[in-house]
Design a protein around this motif. Structure first.
Motif, PDB file in Angstrom:
ATOM      1  N   UNK A 124      76.726  10.688  62.701  1.00 52.37           N
ATOM      2  CA  UNK A 124      77.987  11.436  62.746  1.00 52.37           C
ATOM      3  C   UNK A 124      79.109  10.643  62.079  1.00 52.37           C
ATOM      4  N   UNK A 125      80.094  11.368  61.577  1.00 59.04           N
ATOM      5  CA  UNK A 125      81.264  10.761  60.964  1.00 59.04           C
ATOM      6  C   UNK A 125      82.395  10.629  61.976  1.00 59.04           C
ATOM      7  N   UNK A 126      83.009   9.462  62.028  1.00 59.02           N
ATOM      8  CA  UNK A 126      84.213   9.255  62.829  1.00 59.02           C
ATOM      9  C   UNK A 126      85.395   9.431  61.889  1.00 59.02           C
ATOM     10  N   UNK A 127      86.155  10.485  62.114  1.00 60.41           N
ATOM     11  CA  UNK A 127      87.210  10.843  61.177  1.00 60.41           C
ATOM     12  C   UNK A 127      88.580  10.373  61.620  1.00 60.41           C
ATOM     13  N   UNK A 128      89.582  10.852  60.901  1.00 58.03           N
ATOM     14  CA  UNK A 128      90.951  10.364  61.094  1.00 58.03           C
ATOM     15  C   UNK A 128      91.774  11.259  62.017  1.00 58.03           C
ATOM     16  N   UNK A 129      91.265  12.448  62.335  1.00 56.21           N
ATOM     17  CA  UNK A 129      92.122  13.440  62.975  1.00 56.21           C
ATOM     18  C   UNK A 129      92.290  13.258  64.478  1.00 56.21           C
ATOM     19  N   UNK A 130      91.357  12.562  65.125  1.00 51.90           N
ATOM     20  CA  UNK A 130      91.367  12.537  66.584  1.00 51.90           C
ATOM     21  C   UNK A 130      91.304  11.118  67.116  1.00 51.90           C
ATOM     22  N   UNK A 131      91.380  11.006  68.450  1.00 47.46           N
ATOM     23  CA  UNK A 131      91.349   9.719  69.131  1.00 47.46           C
ATOM     24  C   UNK A 131      90.133   8.905  68.674  1.00 47.46           C
ATOM     25  N   UNK A 132      90.291   7.573  68.491  1.00 50.36           N
ATOM     26  CA  UNK A 132      89.198   6.765  67.949  1.00 50.36           C
ATOM     27  C   UNK A 132      88.144   6.346  68.972  1.00 50.36           C
ATOM     28  N   UNK A 133      88.158   6.918  70.187  1.00 48.47           N
ATOM     29  CA  UNK A 133      87.152   6.516  71.161  1.00 48.47           C
ATOM     30  C   UNK A 133      85.774   7.041  70.764  1.00 48.47           C
ATOM     31  N   UNK A 134      84.816   6.127  70.679  1.00 44.96           N
ATOM     32  CA  UNK A 134      83.437   6.490  70.358  1.00 44.96           C
ATOM     33  C   UNK A 134      82.670   6.865  71.618  1.00 44.96           C
ATOM     34  N   UNK A 135      82.831   6.065  72.671  1.00 42.23           N
ATOM     35  CA  UNK A 135      82.027   6.264  73.870  1.00 42.23           C
ATOM     36  C   UNK A 135      82.633   5.521  75.038  1.00 42.23           C
ATOM     37  N   UNK A 136      82.136   5.866  76.225  1.00 44.57           N
ATOM     38  CA  UNK A 136      82.435   5.124  77.447  1.00 44.57           C
ATOM     39  C   UNK A 136      81.108   4.596  77.979  1.00 44.57           C
ATOM     40  N   UNK A 141      80.552  20.470  62.646  1.00 46.82           N
ATOM     41  CA  UNK A 141      79.200  19.986  62.955  1.00 46.82           C
ATOM     42  C   UNK A 141      79.219  18.891  64.015  1.00 46.82           C
ATOM     43  N   UNK A 142      80.315  18.770  64.766  1.00 48.50           N
ATOM     44  CA  UNK A 142      80.432  17.723  65.782  1.00 48.50           C
ATOM     45  C   UNK A 142      79.407  17.932  66.886  1.00 48.50           C
ATOM     46  N   UNK A 143      79.106  16.857  67.608  1.00 44.43           N
ATOM     47  CA  UNK A 143      78.063  16.905  68.627  1.00 44.43           C
ATOM     48  C   UNK A 143      78.339  17.964  69.681  1.00 44.43           C
ATOM     49  N   UNK A 144      79.603  18.112  70.106  1.00 48.26           N
ATOM     50  CA  UNK A 144      79.864  19.081  71.177  1.00 48.26           C
ATOM     51  C   UNK A 144      79.573  20.509  70.744  1.00 48.26           C
ATOM     52  N   UNK A 145      79.646  20.800  69.440  1.00 50.35           N
ATOM     53  CA  UNK A 145      79.290  22.136  68.966  1.00 50.35           C
ATOM     54  C   UNK A 145      77.776  22.321  68.920  1.00 50.35           C
ATOM     55  N   UNK A 146      77.052  21.238  68.759  1.00 50.98           N
ATOM     56  CA  UNK A 146      75.593  21.328  68.645  1.00 50.98           C
ATOM     57  C   UNK A 146      74.904  21.410  69.995  1.00 50.98           C
ATOM     58  N   UNK A 147      75.514  20.838  71.040  1.00 53.04           N
ATOM     59  CA  UNK A 147      74.861  20.860  72.347  1.00 53.04           C
ATOM     60  C   UNK A 147      75.251  22.082  73.170  1.00 53.04           C
ATOM     61  N   UNK A 148      76.282  22.816  72.763  1.00 52.96           N
ATOM     62  CA  UNK A 148      76.693  24.011  73.500  1.00 52.96           C
ATOM     63  C   UNK A 148      75.787  25.185  73.151  1.00 52.96           C
ATOM     64  N   UNK A 149      75.723  26.165  74.047  1.00 56.49           N
ATOM     65  CA  UNK A 149      74.935  27.370  73.779  1.00 56.49           C
ATOM     66  C   UNK A 149      75.570  28.211  72.679  1.00 56.49           C
ATOM     67  N   UNK A 150      76.910  28.205  72.619  1.00 64.66           N
ATOM     68  CA  UNK A 150      77.637  28.927  71.583  1.00 64.66           C
ATOM     69  C   UNK A 150      78.796  28.055  71.114  1.00 64.66           C
TER      70      UNK A 150
END
Length: 617
Positions: A354-366, A38-47
């Motif tokens: 959104x949830x910031x999880x443990x699996x990936x880089x901790x960068x939230x934003x630039x 349910x991450x943001x990049x899956x929600x903004x993509x067409x598929x």
């Protein structure tokens, strides 16, 4: 012509590429692990296509699954983003072999430059094969990938074997390649890089310089363009070397050539055959969309002979979910709210809730600011971060603000050792002492405290509330008097559930108060409301070593056995979180009386890892 692009990545960079694709009328396809369903990049993509895999951290390294996803979704091109498979020549070949357009350099160029050992050989350099005392300090570095993973500074020969082992493990986890090499470590230089863009017709642009000297764990924190204060001849040399490197491997697309500048000399570090995290500062200065240019180059378009002229100065700060004051430990949890002023650019892979999880880089934003001069850009970015609303896990926001305003940085005297010198000072700044009072008054209003209405004829006991602020408990007391609220000499001008106005020594300040469970945000200060009667069963014994983050136990120290004597700061175990290894050390000198975890255990923050009985107690 490209009509549909699959981005073989996640988070912020996937969202950023999708934004350009939408502007160009190109359809978008996301891929995701189960953790990113349910991450943001899956929600903004067409598929969006699920990548099967038991380990979320490794899912995006499965190039075969990514190619299958592209074909299944009807994409005709693949953009790798950065990290993961972005510098994997075999993946680029697999994309091309499947009849898809690869939005990146030729596989041969990736092979020549993606391995840092081969890149150095191509540039006439060679890594160290043997290390002596005279060579120290040295840097152990992953041959594949970047982002500070698989890197260790070694200052004593006795530490070399352990550093090699740790770097190999981290590189394997992050990039699927455990090859590492050793090179001299320059203690106090500047990290300067050149953005290049090349087409299939032989034109190579050198799009100015960037300074990325402010780093933690060899990963960039603040970047800017152009690199300030470089002599004109050195800057010209860097651009010439970057273009020469691109021509040497028949480069195509966007890439970056990185250098360490010290004593007026440029030392080649590596060439990153991909888009960099910090590309927005170059976009701002040159008025370009580098992703759009990548797409045009991939379609065979020719670049003009010369790039556009640069204008002004741009600076970017990376917002990380981490605590710089406790060894940069990554943080997880719900990102309740993130907003920045409209006059800066925000690139993020998260949205409110959104949830910031443990699996990936901790960068939230630039967060990126552009202005006519460097001084204006620094001031603009620091002010924007100060006014940002950031409710969620602990972040490096305060550190970024103070770094941007630090004299050594504003006068362009910074080096890669900036945080080695200044971190204790930058993280020791006291929080607002009136934040607990503002929280208490707002809580009283929010909870409908019947005693809050005003003065009563009979004297009453003061109202008391407790909060945890910066690891310390604060007791707040206030009472109603004939002249209003008495709060330890602070005048309460206004108080409701969301807004409190306090006056001290004739100066008024407004506090915006927001609540999430027992967490309070008072402007930029985070507090935790404490119960009146704490549960004694939650109190840990003295000497308890608790997990500072969620993660996996990947190693135990050889002498980490119950009954052994340990020294304060001695490593006991290592946790892997967000693709990095984090050393967990003894909290005190004493006897290790219990070790409650084994290799492979998954732990949550606050999990009891071990107990050390302090010999001084």
């Amino acid at each position: 012509m490209i009509t549909s692009v699959l981005v073989a990545n996640r988070g912020e960079i996937a969202c950023r590429i999708f934004r350009t694709c939408r502007e160009l009328g190109i359809r978008t396809v996301a891929v995701h692990s189960d953790a990113d369903a349910t991450a943001l990049h899956t929600r903004v993509a067409d598929q969006a296509v699920r990548l099967p895999g038991a380990a979320p951290a490794d899912t995006y390294l499965r190039g075969d699954l990514v190619v299958k996803a592209a074909l299944a979704a009807g994409a005709d091109a693949v953009h790798p983003g950065y990290g993961f498979l972005s510098e994997n020549a075999d993946f680029a070949r697999a994309v091309l072999d499947a009849g898809l357009t690869w939005i990146g350099p030729p596989p041969e160029a990736i092979e020549a430059m993606a391995s840092k050992t081969r890149a150095k050989q191509l540039m006439g350099l060679a890594p160290l094969t043997e290390v002596t005392e005279a060579d120290l300090p040295v840097l152990v570095k992953a041959a594949a990938g970047g982002g500070g993973r698989g890197m260790r500074v070694v200052r004593r020969l006795d530490d070399l074997d352990a550093a090699l082992e740790a770097a190999r493990a981290e590189a394997t986890s992050a990039f699927g390649d455990g090859e590492v090499f050793i090179e001299p470590y320059v203690e106090d230089g500047r990290h300067v890089e050149v953005q290049i863009l090349a087409d299939t017709h032989g034109t190579v642009w050198a799009l100015g310089t960037r300074d990325c000297s402010l780093q933690r764990r060899h990963q960039k924190v603040i970047e800017e363009a152009p690199a300030p204060g470089l002599p004109a001849d050195l800057e010209a040399e860097l651009r010439t070397l970057a273009v020469r490197a691109a021509h040497a491997v028949s480069y195509v697309g966007a890439g970056t050539v990185e250098f360490l500048v010290a004593d007026g000399r440029a030392h080649f570090l590596e060439m990153n055959t991909r888009l960099q995290v910090e590309h927005p500062v170059t976009e701002a200065v040159f008025g370009l969309d580098l992703v759009a240019e990548q797409l045009r180059v991939a379609e065979g378009a020719a670049l003009p002979p010369e790039p556009p002229a640069p204008h002004g100065h741009a600076v970017e700060a990376r917002l990380y979910a981490e605590d710089p004051a406790t060894g940069w430990t990554p943080q997880t949890g719900t990102l309740h709210r993130l907003t920045v002023p409209d006059d800066v650019r925000l690139d993020t892979g998260y949205t409110d809730g959104d949830e910031i999880g443990v699996h990936y880089d901790p960068m939230i934003a630039k967060v990126v600011a552009h202005a006519p001069t460097r001084a204006e850009a620094l001031r603009k970015l620091a002010g924007a971060l100060d006014r940002a609303t950031l409710h969620g896990p602990t972040t490096n926001r305060a550190l970024l603000i103070h770094s941007l305003r630090h004299d050594e940085f504003t006068t362009a005297r910074m080096t890669t050792a900036f945080y080695d010198r200044h971190l204790p000072h930058l993280t020791a700044l006291a929080p607002d002492p009136h934040a607990p009072l503002a929280a208490a008054l707002a809580d009283a209003r929010a909870h409908g405290d019947p005693r809050f209405g005003g003065w009563r004829n009979l004297p009453s006991r003061p109202h008391t509330r407790h909060y945890e602020l910066a690891g310390e408990e604060h007791e707040v007391t206030y009472r109603h008097t004939r002249t209003g609220l008495d709060a330890d000499g602070v005048t309460v001008v206004h108080a409701d559930a969301d807004r409190v106005v306090l006056e001290t020594d004739g100066i008024r300040r407004t506090y915006e108060v927001t609540r999430y469970g027992d967490t309070r945000y008072v402007n930029t200060t985070e507090l935790r409301a404490l119960p009146r009667f704490p549960d004694p069963t939650t109190t840990q014994a003295a000497g308890s070593l608790l997990a500072p983050m969620p993660g996996t136990v990947v190693r135990l120290a050889d002498n980490a056995k119950p009954g052994t004597r340990v020294e304060a700061g001695q490593p006991l175990l290592w946790l892997e979180a967000m693709k990095m290894e984090h050393k967990i050390t003894a909290p005190a000198t004493g006897t290790l009386t219990s070790l409650n975890v084994t290799v492979g255990d998954q732990v949550e923050p606050g999990t009891l890892l071990a107990v050390v009985e302090d010999e001084l107690r």
